[in-house]
Write a protein that holds these residues in place. Structure first.
Motif, PDB file in Angstrom:
ATOM      1  N   ASN A  70       0.801  -1.219  -0.075  1.00  0.00           N
ATOM      2  CA  ASN A  70       0.072   0.089  -0.044  1.00  0.00           C
ATOM      3  C   ASN A  70       0.950   1.142  -0.084  1.00  0.00           C
ATOM      4  N   HIS A  72       0.050   4.259  -0.219  1.00  0.00           N
ATOM      5  CA  HIS A  72      -0.617   5.254   0.574  1.00  0.00           C
ATOM      6  C   HIS A  72      -0.692   5.243   2.103  1.00  0.00           C
ATOM      7  N   HIS A  73       0.010   3.853   2.507  1.00  0.00           N
ATOM      8  CA  HIS A  73      -0.198   3.717   4.028  1.00  0.00           C
ATOM      9  C   HIS A  73      -0.209   4.984   4.872  1.00  0.00           C
ATOM     10  N   GLU A  75      -1.278   7.707   4.586  1.00  0.00           N
ATOM     11  CA  GLU A  75      -2.556   8.554   4.684  1.00  0.00           C
ATOM     12  C   GLU A  75      -3.486   8.153   5.888  1.00  0.00           C
ATOM     13  N   THR A  79      -6.690   3.428   4.104  1.00  0.00           N
ATOM     14  CA  THR A  79      -6.180   2.982   2.863  1.00  0.00           C
ATOM     15  C   THR A  79      -5.615   1.779   2.527  1.00  0.00           C
ATOM     16  N   SER A 150     -11.912   7.565   4.739  1.00  0.00           N
ATOM     17  CA  SER A 150     -10.721   8.149   4.464  1.00  0.00           C
ATOM     18  C   SER A 150      -9.883   8.384   5.988  1.00  0.00           C
TER      19      SER A 150
END
Length: 198
Positions: A70, A72-73, A75, A79, A150
């Motif tokens: 991932n 985008h971890h 964030e 995610t 999110s």
């Protein structure tokens, strides 16, 4: 059924990759994945991020384990959950979400959540003696709600607004490892080293 193991975090409070911290001679992530593999799920998707290569090398060698990186971890937890959902086999009708930093998780609890999903329940969680806890399960009908998450909220906001089937577990919930002192406490756990909690 599939399991999604969330293990992508940076472990800032721990001070080093806690997934690799040794517990009973085995990396912490090894305990979690081995117990998940011992359950009835058909595949185990492990979501990695920070120090992914090193952590992947510590995973059990099993054809049912699939690793997802991932990017985008940073964030937030959501995610990683979305990355795990996107990676499971298209035939999967439900996922059991397992936290990668809870070495005291028991195979029988993963089985209980998976069995409830198989029986048609769409949102499942365990209620321990000291409150609700992991693992939790979601049927495919609730995946869009999970994909809409999110930040670092995880699935808690979804659980708060939908009907939840709870499975009563008459013991305290296993603790997660956030700081080195938690690992020391886990060393004293009676089930360290056991593969199955059944």
């Amino acid at each position: 059924m599939a399991a999604v193991v969330l293990a992508a975090g940076r472990a800032r409070r721990f001070g080093s990759p806690k997934q690799l911290a040794l517990l009973g001679g085995m990396p912490l992530i090894g305990h979690v994945v081995r117990r998940t593999l011992a359950s009835c799920v058909a595949e185990v998707v492990v979501v990695l991020g920070h120090e992914a290569a090193a952590i992947q090398a510590a995973l059990p060698d099993d054809e049912r384990v699939r690793v997802v990186d991932n990017p985008h971890h940073g964030e937030g937890l959501s995610t990683s959950l979305i990355a795990g959902l996107d990676a499971v086999d298209a035939r999967v009708e439900g996922v059991v979400v397992v936290l990668g930093d809870v070495p005291g998780i028991e195979t029988r609890d993963i089985d209980a959540v998976a069995d409830a999903l198989t029986d048609g329940r769409q949102v499942v969680r365990l209620r321990y003696r000291d409150g609700p806890g992991h693992p939790v399960g979601f049927g495919r009908s609730y995946w869009p709600a999970l994909r809409a998450l999110s930040g670092d909220a995880g699935a808690r906001s979804v659980l708060a607004r939908v009907p939840v089937h709870e499975i009563v577990v008459p013991r305290p919930q296993p603790r997660d490892v956030d700081v080195p002192e938690d690992l020391a406490a886990a060393h004293g756990s009676s089930n360290v080293g056991e593969v199955s909690g059944g």
